[in-house]
Scaffold this active site. Structure first.
Site, PDB file in Angstrom:
ATOM      1  N   PHE A   1       0.294   9.900  -7.829  1.00  0.00           N
ATOM      2  CA  PHE A   1       0.317   8.491  -7.421  1.00  0.00           C
ATOM      3  C   PHE A   1      -0.368   7.647  -8.477  1.00  0.00           C
ATOM      4  O   PHE A   1      -0.390   6.495  -8.465  1.00  0.00           O
ATOM      5  CB  PHE A   1      -0.360   8.307  -6.067  1.00  0.00           C
ATOM      6  CG  PHE A   1       0.237   9.187  -4.997  1.00  0.00           C
ATOM      7  CD1 PHE A   1       1.602   9.417  -4.968  1.00  0.00           C
ATOM      8  CD2 PHE A   1      -0.546   9.780  -4.043  1.00  0.00           C
ATOM      9  CE1 PHE A   1       2.166  10.238  -3.998  1.00  0.00           C
ATOM     10  CE2 PHE A   1       0.008  10.591  -3.062  1.00  0.00           C
ATOM     11  CZ  PHE A   1       1.356  10.826  -3.044  1.00  0.00           C
TER      12      PHE A   1
ATOM     13  N   GLY B   1       0.839  -1.209   0.000  1.00  0.00           N
ATOM     14  CA  GLY B   1       0.000   0.000   0.000  1.00  0.00           C
ATOM     15  C   GLY B   1       0.870   1.253   0.000  1.00  0.00           C
ATOM     16  O   GLY B   1       0.588   2.234  -0.682  1.00  0.00           O
TER      17      GLY B   1
ATOM     18  N   TRP C   1       2.484   1.658  -3.414  1.00  0.00           N
ATOM     19  CA  TRP C   1       1.497   2.094  -4.403  1.00  0.00           C
ATOM     20  C   TRP C   1       1.487   3.616  -4.517  1.00  0.00           C
ATOM     21  O   TRP C   1       1.278   4.178  -5.595  1.00  0.00           O
ATOM     22  CB  TRP C   1       0.100   1.592  -3.989  1.00  0.00           C
ATOM     23  CG  TRP C   1      -1.006   2.049  -4.899  1.00  0.00           C
ATOM     24  CD1 TRP C   1      -1.446   1.438  -6.024  1.00  0.00           C
ATOM     25  CD2 TRP C   1      -1.822   3.211  -4.746  1.00  0.00           C
ATOM     26  NE1 TRP C   1      -2.476   2.149  -6.590  1.00  0.00           N
ATOM     27  CE2 TRP C   1      -2.727   3.247  -5.826  1.00  0.00           C
ATOM     28  CE3 TRP C   1      -1.883   4.247  -3.804  1.00  0.00           C
ATOM     29  CZ2 TRP C   1      -3.674   4.254  -5.975  1.00  0.00           C
ATOM     30  CZ3 TRP C   1      -2.813   5.249  -3.964  1.00  0.00           C
ATOM     31  CH2 TRP C   1      -3.699   5.250  -5.037  1.00  0.00           C
ATOM     32  N   HIS C   2       1.750   4.282  -3.369  1.00  0.00           N
ATOM     33  CA  HIS C   2       1.690   5.745  -3.373  1.00  0.00           C
ATOM     34  C   HIS C   2       2.841   6.391  -4.133  1.00  0.00           C
ATOM     35  O   HIS C   2       2.709   7.509  -4.615  1.00  0.00           O
ATOM     36  CB  HIS C   2       1.652   6.285  -1.945  1.00  0.00           C
ATOM     37  CG  HIS C   2       0.316   6.106  -1.311  1.00  0.00           C
ATOM     38  ND1 HIS C   2      -0.054   4.952  -0.676  1.00  0.00           N
ATOM     39  CD2 HIS C   2      -0.749   6.930  -1.221  1.00  0.00           C
ATOM     40  CE1 HIS C   2      -1.286   5.068  -0.230  1.00  0.00           C
ATOM     41  NE2 HIS C   2      -1.745   6.259  -0.550  1.00  0.00           N
ATOM     42  N   GLY C   3       3.974   5.730  -4.214  1.00  0.00           N
ATOM     43  CA  GLY C   3       5.076   6.358  -4.935  1.00  0.00           C
ATOM     44  C   GLY C   3       6.307   5.486  -4.958  1.00  0.00           C
ATOM     45  O   GLY C   3       6.494   4.618  -4.100  1.00  0.00           O
TER      46      GLY C   3
END
Lengths: 338, 494
Positions: free
Chosen positions: B494, B321, B324-326
Site C-alpha cells: 500500500f 481512505g 489509499w490502500h490500493g
C-alpha cells in the site's frame, strides 16, 4: 506498583531460549536427523541465476520430483565434468519453467526435461514454479543477503527443517480426522527427502531399509487414486504440445538444445501411468512434435531393471546407476559432446 | 529489508552499536540517515532517488510556505507540493488503474482504444512517506508548526527506517524535536523496545504467516463456491492475518525506534475490542485515521456545516481512505462499506441523544467525533462484549472486499458465507486448519477485550519477573519454530 521491566526477565528469556534450542537440536541429532536445506523459492531462485554459465560447462535439468531424486549430481559432474543445474520442483509441472527459460534471451544452454506424465500433461501443479519464478524476478538485495546468511545456519542446525520440524508440520502430524474428501496434510516420513544445497534430493539409508516408512509413502501416492480428474486429452493436450514445441524451438533458435527423459516408476504407480498416459499418445507425440531426442527408461535394460522403493523415486544407489546409464547413453549417441 | 529477516538482525545490531558509540550527535544522525537509505535501498536501490526528490522538494517548499508573506505565492507553492507528492503517488500507484478505467470508459462509449499495459513498479512504502511529507507542507502552509531547521533533521524525519515503509505515519512535531537533542535509549527503553520487537515479530511470523495465512489464501484463491464453514474460516483467518501482520509491523517499528531512544506514535489499540465503528477507527491504524481526519475530513468541512454535509464528508473520507490502500475498486468498496456503517451508527446515535455540537478540534475520534451505535459505551460488561463481537463480525464482512482481487470473488465469498451458494466441490479446509483459525481468532478476541483499556508494556511490567521471562522465551521459541521465510508485510503493497 511495579512499572518497569526487569533485566532479569530478559536474561531468563535468553537462557530458556538457548536451553531449548540446544536441547532440541541434540535430541533430533540423537534421533538420527541430519541437516538439510529448505527447498523453497529462495534456494530455487539462487539456482536459477546459474543458468547463464557457458553452455559447454553446464546443463540445466527441469522436471518434477523424480529427476531431483534420480539424477545423482555428484556422479553426473564426476562423469561429465559439467555443472548440473537442478531446477526441477517437486509436485509440479516444469512447463512454466520451460517457458521462462525459452523467453529469456540470455539463456542459450542445454536443457534436460524430465517428464512425469500426470504432472507434465496437466494444467495443475503450477503453484510452486510460479512462486519460484516470481521470487526470482522480484528478489531484493536484502533477500539475496538473507539467503547468504541463512544457508550456513541451515547447514549446521538439523531442527531448521520447514517440512518436518516447523509448527505447521507438528500440527499436520497430529492427523486430526478430516471431513470426507478434504485434501489431507501429506505427512512424509523422516528421511524420505533430504535436500542438499545443489537441490539434489535423496532418501536416507534408514528410509530405504524401513518397510514401514516406504509403505507410508506408498499410501500417500495411493491417495492419487481418489483424484477424479481424467488425463488431459483433445484440445487441452494439443495446446500443451504446441506450447512446449514453441518453447523448445525458441531455445534451439538461440543455439541451445533440449533432451527429454522419462525416469523410472514402479508398482501401481507405473501401472496407472501406463494405463492413463499411453506412451504413443503422450511421450512419442511429444518427441515427434518437438523434434527432440528422448530417453525413456524402459528402452534401456539397466534403467528398466531399477526399482523405486516407494514406487516413484529411486534410492541413492539407484540414482547413481541411473545417472551412470544416462551419461553413457548421451555419450554413445554423441549428444552435446559428452 | 523486512524486520523478520537475518539481514535485519545484522543491520540492527550494527546500527545499535554505532548509535551507542561516544561520537557527536550529528554523526549519529548521519549514521541513522545512511542506515535508513540502506534499509530502503535494500528493496530496490533506484527508488531511493524518489525519496531524495520528495525530501528535498518538500524541505525547501515547506520553508518557503512558512516564510512567504504573499498569499497567492503561498497558494502556488502549496499546489506545487501537492502536485509533486500526489502526482508521484498517482503515477506509481494509480497509473495503471487510471488507464485501465479510462480504456473501459472509452470502449463503453464506442472508442476502440487499446493501449499497451504499463509496467510500473510500485516503490515500497510510497503511500506512507507521501503522507508524511504532505502533512509537513500542509502544516507549513497553515503555520501550524515551525519549519524544520536542518535538511539533515528533515531527511531523517522522512526516512527514519522504523516508520519509513509501513508507518506509523508520523507528524513533524512527533519526531523532529527528538532529533534536536542527543538521545540514546535508557536501559528501560531498550528492554521495552526489545520486548515490543519480539511481540511484533511473534504477531507477524507466528500468528499471521504460520497460523492464518495459508487458510486465508486457500479460501480467497478458490475458483468456486464453498460451504459456509470454509468461507467463514477463510474470512476470519484473514481478519486475524491482516491485524497480526500490520499491527505486528507497527509494534516492531515502535520497538526498534525505542531501542534507539525514539518514541513513535501508537498505531493500534486492540481494534477488535471496538464497540462500534468510530471506536474501531480510534483503534485501527490510528495514525492514518487521524491523518485523514486532520487533512481531509476537517478541511472538507467536518461536521461544522450541518448534518448532511457531515455524512457526505464521512463518506468521502472513507472512500479516499479505501483508495489509499490500493488501486482497485474493491478497496473503494471496502471504504464505502465502512462509511456506510459509520452513517448508520451516527444516525442511530443522533436519533437517541441530542448532544451539544462539538467542534472538530476535540480529538475524541479520528473520523467521527460522537457516533457510536452502542447507547452508552458499556465498557467491560457482557453487553459491551456482545457489541464488540457484533462490530467484529461486521468488520469481517468488509475484509471480504479488501482481500478479494475482484468483485466476482467477493460476491461469491459473501454468498458462500450466507450459505446461498452450492459448493462447487469437496470441502476445502482440513480440520486442523479450522481449529487453528477458531483457536487463534478466539484468543485474539479475548486478548483484545481484556487489554482494551491498557497496554502491553503496562501489563508486562506488572507481571512477576520470572513469569515475564517465561512468556518472552515462549514467544521467541515459537518464532524460531515457525521457521518462516522472510515474507513481506501486507501493508508494504500500500
Amino acid at each position: 506498583m511495579k512499572t518497569q521491566l526487569s533485566v532479569k526477565s530478559a536474561a531468563l528469556a535468553l537462557l530458556l531460549v538457548l536451553a531449548f534450542v540446544i536441547s532440541w537440536e541434540l535430541y533430533l541429532r540423537h534421533q538420527g536427523v541430519v541437516t538439510d536445506y529448505d527447498d523453497g523459492p529462495e534456494l530455487w531462485a539462487h539456482t536459477r541465476e546459474q543458468v547463464y554459465e557457458p553452455s559447454d560447462k553446464s546443463i540445466v535439468f527441469i522436471g518434477s520430483s523424480r529427476i531431483k531424486y534420480d539424477l545423482d549430481i555428484a556422479t553426473w559432474q564426476g562423469l561429465t565434468n559439467k555443472h548440473a543445474i537442478q531446477l526441477a520442483m517437486v509436485a509440479s509441472s516444469p512447463r512454466h519453467i520451460l517457458t521462462n527459460l525459452a523467453n529469456d534471451p540470455k539463456f542459450k544452454g542445454k536443457l534436460i526435461i524430465d517428464v512425469t506424465e500426470v504432472l507434465f500433461f496437466s494444467n495443475r501443479g503450477n503453484a510452486s514454479p510460479d512462486a519460484g519464478l516470481a521470487y526470482y524476478k522480484e528478489r531484493t538485495p536484502a533477500q539475496k543477503l538473507s539467503f547468504l546468511i541463512d544457508k550456513p545456519i541451515e547447514s549446521r542446525l538439523a531442527f531448521l527443517n520447514n517440512g518436518k520440524y516447523a509448527i505447521n508440520a507438528f500440527i499436520g502430524e497430529m492427523h486430526i480426522p478430516n471431513r470426507p474428501m478434504v485434501y489431507p496434510f501429506l505427512d512424509f516420513p523422516q528421511g524420505f527427502g533430504i535436500t542438499l544445497l545443489n537441490r539434489q534430493t535423496k532418501m536416507s539409508a534408514d528410509f530405504v531399509t524401513d518397510t514401514n516408512k516406504r509403505n507410508k509413502v506408498k499410501a500417500i501416492w495411493g491417495l492419487l487414486k481418489n483424484d477424479p480428474t481424467p488425463p488431459m486429452s483433445g484440445k487441452a493436450l494439443d495446446l500443451v504440445m504446441q506450447s512446449v514445441t514453441r518453447d523448445v524451438a525458441k531455445i534451439k533458435a538461440r543455439g541451445g538444445d533440449v533432451v527429454f527423459t522419462r525416469t523410472p516408476s514402479s508398482g501401481f504407480f507405473l501401472m496407472a501411468e501406463n494405463h492413463m498416459f499411453p506412451r504413443e499418445a503422450y511421450w512419442n507425440r511429444l518427441l515427434k512434435e518437438t523434434g527432440c531426442k528422448g530417453i525413456y527408461y524402459a528402452d534401456y535394460p539397466v534403467m528398466a531393471s531399477l526399482t523405486c522403493p516407494e514406487f516413484s523415486h529411486l534410492s541413492p544407489a539407484g540414482a547413481i546407476t541411473y545417472t551412470h546409464t544416462l551419461v553413457n547413453i548421451l555419450k554413445h549417441d554423441k549428444i552435446w559432446g559428452l | 529489508m523486512v524486520f523478520n529477516s537475518y539481514t535485519f538482525v545484522i543491520f540492527f545490531a550494527i546500527i545499535l552499536g554505532l548509535h551507542n558509540l561516544p561520537i557527536s550527535w550529528k554523526a549519529k544522525k548521519i549514521n541513522l540517515l545512511i542506515a535508513s537509505y540502506l534499509f530502503y535501498a535494500a528493496w530496490n536501490p533506484p527508488f531511493i532517488l524518489l525519496l531524495w526528490l520528495s525530501t528535498v522538494v518538500d524541505f525547501f517548499v515547506g520553508r518557503a510556505l512558512y516564510t512567504q508573506p504573499n498569499k497567492s505565492k503561498r497558494h502556488l507553492l502549496l499546489i506545487i507540493s501537492l502536485i509533486g507528492n500526489l502526482g508521484m503517488l498517482c503515477f506509481f500507484k494509480y497509473g495503471g488503474f487510471i488507464l485501465e478505467n479510462f480504456v473501459t470508459l472509452s470502449n463503453a462509449i464506442g472508442l476502440n482504444y487499446h493501449p499497451a499495459k504499463p509496467n510500473i513498479i510500485l516503490p515500497a512504502g510510497i503511500s506512507f512517506y507521501t503522507f508524511t511529507t504532505l502533512c509537513y507542507t500542509i502544516d507549513m502552509y497553515k503555520k501550524k508548526s515551525k519549519p524544520v531547521k536542518s535538511l539533515l533533521d528533515f531527511s531523517l524525519f522522512v526516512t527514519f527506517f522504523p516508520h519509513l515503509v509501513a508507518g506509523p505515519i508520523v507528524r513533524p512535531p512527533q519526531l523532529v524535536p527528538q532529533f534536536e537533542t542527543p538521545r540514546t535509549a535508557t536501559g528501560q527503553q531498550l528492554l521495552n523496545g526489545l520486548l515490543l520487537l519480539t511481540l511484533g515479530l511473534f504477531m507477524k511470523v507466528v500468528c499471521a504467516d504460520t497460523l492464518l495465512a495459508s487458510t486465508s489464501d486457500i479460501v480467497f484463491s478458490s475458483p468456486g463456491n464453498m460451504g459456509p464453514l470454509d468461507a467463514w474460516a477463510g474470512v476470519l483467518a484473514f481478519s486475524g492475518q491482516i491485524f497480526f501482520d500490520f499491527a505486528g509491523y507497527s509494534t516492531s517499528a515502535i520497538g526498534v525506534a525505542l531501542c534507539l531512544g525514539f518514541i513513535l506514535p501508537q498505531n493500534f489499540l486492540y481494534p477488535y475490542a471496538a464497540i462500534g465503528f468510530s471506536d474501531f477507527w480510534r483503534r485501527w491504524h490510528i495514525t492514518l485515521s487521524s491523518w485523514l481526519r486532520d487533512y481531509l475530513y476537517i478541511p472538507l468541512g467536518g461536521n461544522r456545516e450541518g448534518k448532511f454535509r457531515a455524512y457526505i464528508n464521512v463518506m468521502i473520507t472513507m472512500l479516499i481512505g479505501g483508495l489509499w490502500h490500493g488501486a482497485n475498486w474493491t478497496f473503494v468498496a471496502w471504504g464505502c462499506l465502512h462509511g456506510f456503517y459509520l452513517w448508520i451508527e451516527k444516525a442511530l446515535k443522533d436519533s437517541r441523544i441530542k448532544k451539544p455540537h462539538l467542534p472538530d478540534s476535540i480529538p475524541l475520534a479520528p473520523v467521527i467525533v460522537t457516533a457510536s451505535f452502542a447507547p452508552v459505551l458499556p465498557g467491560k460488561s457482557t453487553g459491551g462484549f456482545l457489541y464488540a463481537l457484533f462490530t467484529f463480525l461486521l468488520i469481517c464482512v468488509t475484509w471480504v472486499f479488501f482481500r478479494s482481487a475482484t468483485f466476482a470473488i467477493a460476491w461469491r465469498l459473501l454468498k458462500s458465507m450466507a450459505g446461498q451458494a452450492p459448493p462447487a466441490g469437496p470441502p476445502l479446509l482440513t480440520t486442523a486448519a479450522l481449529l487453528q483459525v477458531a483457536i487463534v481468532v478466539s484468543l485474539m478476541l479475548a486478548f483484545h477485550w481484556f487489554m482494551r483499556d491498557t497496554t502491553v508494556l503496562k501489563t508486562s511490567a506488572k507481571l512477576p519477573w520470572w513469569l515475564l521471562g517465561i512468556v518472552w522465551a515462549l514467544l521467541l521459541i515459537l518464532i524460531i519454530l515457525s521457521q518462516g521465510t522472510s515474507k513481506s508485510f501486507i501493508y508494504f503493497q500500500f
